[in-house]
Each structure stands twice: as C-alpha cells, then as structure tokens.
Design a protein around this motif. Structure first.
Motif, mmCIF file in Angstrom:
data_model
loop_
_atom_site.group_PDB
_atom_site.id
_atom_site.type_symbol
_atom_site.label_atom_id
_atom_site.label_comp_id
_atom_site.label_asym_id
_atom_site.label_seq_id
_atom_site.Cartn_x
_atom_site.Cartn_y
_atom_site.Cartn_z
ATOM 1 N N PRO A 22 0.821 -1.204 0.000
ATOM 2 C CA PRO A 22 0.000 0.000 0.000
ATOM 3 C C PRO A 22 0.858 1.258 0.000
ATOM 4 O O PRO A 22 1.862 1.335 0.706
ATOM 5 C CB PRO A 22 -0.807 -0.120 1.302
ATOM 6 C CG PRO A 22 -0.825 -1.577 1.595
ATOM 7 C CD PRO A 22 0.483 -2.099 1.117
ATOM 8 N N ASN A 148 -4.929 -0.081 0.074
ATOM 9 C CA ASN A 148 -4.336 1.243 0.178
ATOM 10 C C ASN A 148 -4.081 1.709 1.610
ATOM 11 O O ASN A 148 -3.586 2.820 1.803
ATOM 12 C CB ASN A 148 -5.227 2.273 -0.537
ATOM 13 C CG ASN A 148 -5.214 2.105 -2.044
ATOM 14 O OD1 ASN A 148 -4.300 2.553 -2.717
ATOM 15 N ND2 ASN A 148 -6.233 1.437 -2.573
ATOM 16 N N SER A 215 -3.961 1.854 -9.496
ATOM 17 C CA SER A 215 -4.345 0.532 -8.995
ATOM 18 C C SER A 215 -3.872 -0.549 -9.960
ATOM 19 O O SER A 215 -3.933 -0.369 -11.185
ATOM 20 C CB SER A 215 -5.867 0.443 -8.835
ATOM 21 O OG SER A 215 -6.341 1.431 -7.950
#
Length: 482
Positions: A22, A148, A215
């Motif tokens: 993350p 994240n 992403s």
C-alpha cells in the motif's frame, strides 16, 4: 458449500497476483479517499432501507399490491447481491477506480429514474438497475481499503466501513421519514430516490481527482455461467416467497421453491466444472478457505435476514397498524441508530480477550430485546418510552455483533484475496436482507388480519420467529469469532 466445491489447486483456481505494498498517503489524502468511497457505500446501504418508511406513500400513490411493495424493496437488493462478486472481478480487471465511478454513475442515473417512475412496474425495473450500479460500486470500496491502507489506519477504516454497512439501514429508516414528511415540491416518496442525485453528482466530480489512479490490473476471468445460475436460483427462491401470499400460494410457487434447490445444486456443479478447467468460479475454494470466511458469511446472512426483515415489518406496523406518519415512524428509529453507531464504532475499546465472546452475547441481547418488544407491541399499544428504550438496547446488541464480526474476519484476509473475499461477505449480507424481507415480510403479511389488533399480534409472532433466528446466528458467531 466449502465441502461440495472441488479442492482448490494452483492449476484449478489460479491465484491472483499479490498487489504491491500500500502506498503512503498524507492524512489529508487518506481522509479524502475514505470520504468519497464510504459516502458511496452509505448511499448503497441507505437505499436498501430508506424505501421502507415510504412504503405506505408508494402504496397510495401507485396503488401497489403487497407483493409489488416487497419487490420494490427487495428487487434492488437481489441485483445488488447476485452481482457483487462479479463487480469485484470487474474492479480487478478494469481497476477499482474506473469500476467505482461507472457503478456510481449508473446508480445515480437509476435513482433519478426511480424518482420519476410512473407506475409500480417501472419502479421495480429502475430499482433493479440501481442494484446493478451498487454491485459495481460497492466491492471496490473494500478492495480500495484493503490495498491502500495498513496498520491502525486500515483497522479504523474497516471498522467505519462495517459500521456504515449496518448503521446505514437504521439511518435509512430515519431519513426516509424525514424526506417523505418534508414533501418538498410535492415529491412525497419520490424524494427518497431523488436525494441520491445531487450526492451522486458531487461524488462523480470528486472521485476522478481523489481515488488512486495507479491501482494494479489483473486479468480476472468472469464466471458468467455461475452468475447466471446464481441469479436464477435466487429469483426462484425469492419470487414465490414475495408473490405467494397475495396469490394464495398456488402450485407454481411450490414448484418454484423446489426448483431453487435444484438451481443451487446446479450452481455447485457449474462452479466445480469452472474450477476444474482452470477458470475462476464465483466462490473459489482458495477464497472460501480464508480463515473464518465461510462461518462469518453464514452468520452475517442470518443476522441481516433478521435485521432486514425486522426493519421492513416495523416500518409497516408503525405506519399501517399504529397510524403514525412517516416522520413519526422514522424518528422512532433514531435511538436504535445512535446506540448501534456508538457500539459499532467503540467496540475496540473493550479488552481484546473479551471481544470474541462479545459477539454472540450481543446477538443474544438483540434476540431478547426483539422478542420482548414484539410481546409489548402485540396488544396494539403505542410505541412509548419503554419500547423506545428496549429498541435502543437492541441497537447496542446488534452493534456489538455485526461490526466487530466483519472487521475481525476481514483483518485476517490476505490482500491478494481482498476483492473476492469482500464480494462474498457483502453478498451474504445482501442476500440475507433479500431473504429476510421475503420470509419475515411474508410471515407478517400472512398473519395480518383485517383489524389493527390482529396486525399487532402478527408483529408479536413474527418477532418470536426472528428472535429464534438471531439465536441461531449467535451460535454460529461463537464459532466464527474464535
């Protein structure tokens, strides 16, 4: 289900590549991301319950039958539930950011269409489309959190997420009453759908700027055969439960219910075949084997079946039986909503060694207060201070169970399984709501007679049935929360 699917292997169910670590966001960026995605989550959950308080107004305005009302409430959740895992796969394939925005756009447009619906058939169709949009949007929220955030930030985000999923149903009852009573520009019940439009537009403007654009993308395969069979099986179960009462349970309803069992068996066979040829079934073995996932999914299903059914039945009782206005009925849910939120957001303050037993005890408290409340109201009396207090205590019980159960389980899920695991858990929650509204709504409507007193007695009997189901959830949670 874990015993019927074929054993997983690297060849049969290829693992999704582990996402990168993350990224480190500033506190301001973290808050912005959570604000956008959790507002989207709140809208989706809210729409599963906000319609409940508007039911009498919809009935009067569109001249709807009892079964049509159940379809208006449940149709949204049916689409939402059966498409969630596929929505999670689409997020991995096209990125969570793009899929969230696409789902949000469809949800907003469908909300506008619901608010402009001209008859019950149109409203049912547009509610289904709302559910499709929610199914694309919602799975991305959990995955974005899982991928994240780390450490304490991740735990807090998961706790807030769980509180919004459960508490949003209670807030929906209150918000529905306020909106229907306000009747802005003569909107009446239409306002419960139109309120999503300005919020959705704001989120559509913010999401492209706020959500992570880097992403990872994975070549996820879509299990269209499994999705089709799951959809058919759910419809074969829900439609006869919803329509059977109004039609005096004709032969087709019993045939359809039996066919739903066959449909589930066919779904399992399809899933095994998909896994055997190296595809990715909706419920992959490697995901189902994640620690505590199956037991948690089963427990959440039962909890939300009772909770969703109880919200539906109480909304009808308060307005149709006791004659309260939509605003009065909605305001009565505030104490429960407040205690639910407080319990959901503060359960981590309880010493860790007591948290496992806290979950089943919370459900026992929820079952006890539900039955007690049903017995108090079965005489047709008003919803006075004592029932209101018991209702608030019920919020504590469910708040100490739902949020910690989901949060503790999700914290154990590897990030590589985040998308599918979140899809399975939220699917169980939404299917629970569908089945709860269909089953307990049918029990209540089937018991209601011509007088207010018989309707009150029906509430008491339904409360006992729901209390027994909550106790079953308590037993399941005792194992799932270990």
């Amino acid at each position: 289900m874990t015993q019927t699917l074929s054993p997983g292997s690297a060849k049969a169910t290829p693992a999704t590549p582990a996402p990168p670590a993350p990224p480190a966001y500033s506190p301001r960026r973290t808050i912005a991301i959570l604000a956008v995605i959790l507002t989207g989550q709140f809208m989706a959950v809210l729409d599963a319950s906000i319609v409940n308080v508007a039911i009498p107004s919809i009935r009067t305005s569109l001249h709807t039958s009892g079964s049509a009302l159940q379809l208006i409430v449940a149709g949204y959740v049916i689409a939402y539930a059966v498409l969630l895992v596929t929505g999670a796969r689409l997020g991995d394939r096209f990125t969570q950011r793009r899929t969230f925005i696409a789902g949000l756009a469809l949800f907003t447009i469908a909300s506008l269409a619901c608010g402009l619906a001209w008859n019950e058939d149109a409203l049912i169709v547009f509610r289904f489309l709302q559910g499709v949009g929610a199914a694309a949007m919602v799975p991305q929220i959990m995955t974005l959190i899982q991928r994240n955030f780390t450490g304490n930030a991740r735990a807090k985000a998961l706790s807030t997420y769980s509180a919004i999923i459960s508490g949003g149903m209670v807030v929906g009852q209150v918000a529905g009453g306020l909106i229907v009573n306000a009747d802005l520009w003569g909107s009446s019940w239409r306002g419960v759908f139109l309120v999503n439009v300005p919020i959705g537009i704001v989120l559509l403007l913010l999401a492209p700027r706020v959500l992570p654009s880097d992403s990872p993308r994975f070549d996820r395969k879509l299990d269209l055969a499994g999705l089709a069979m799951l959809t058919v099986s759910v419809l074969l179960l829900v439609l006869p439960l919803v329509l059977g009462h109004d039609q005096d349970w004709p032969l087709w309803t019993w045939i359809t219910l039996g066919a739903s069992v066959v449909g589930v068996a066919a779904f399992i066979v399809i899933e095994r075949a998909v896994a055997a040829r190296g595809g990715e079934p909706l419920f992959a073995q490697r995901v189902l084997q994640a620690p505590g996932l199956v037991l948690t999914a089963a427990t959440l299903f039962v909890i939300m079946a009772t909770f969703g059914g109880w919200m539906f039945v109480m909304a009808i009782h308060l307005q149709s039986t006791l004659g309260y206005t939509a605003l009065h009925a909605g305001l009565l849910f505030i104490p429960m909503g407040v205690t639910f939120a407080l319990a959901s957001l503060n359960w981590e303050r309880i010493p860790h060694r007591f948290q496992a037993i806290m979950i089943p005890l919370g459900l026992v408290l929820g079952a006890t207060t539900m039955v007690t409340l049903g017995m108090m109201l079965r005489t047709g009396g008003d919803f006075g201070p004592l029932p209101l207090t018991i209702f608030a205590i019920q919020g504590i019980g469910f708040g100490l169970a739902f949020s910690p159960l989901m949060t503790r389980t999700l914290a154990k899920i590897p990030m590589s399984l985040a998308a599918d695991a979140s899809g399975i858990l939220v699917t169980s929650v939404q299917l629970g709501i569908v089945v709860g509204i269909a089953c307990f709504g049918t029990v209540f409507l089937g018991l209601v007679g011509a007088t207010g007193l018989s309707a009150a007695h029906a509430l008491g009997t339904t409360a006992i049935a729901e209390g027994v189901a909550v106790l079953a959830a308590a037993a399941l949670s005792a194992r799932a929360s270990r």
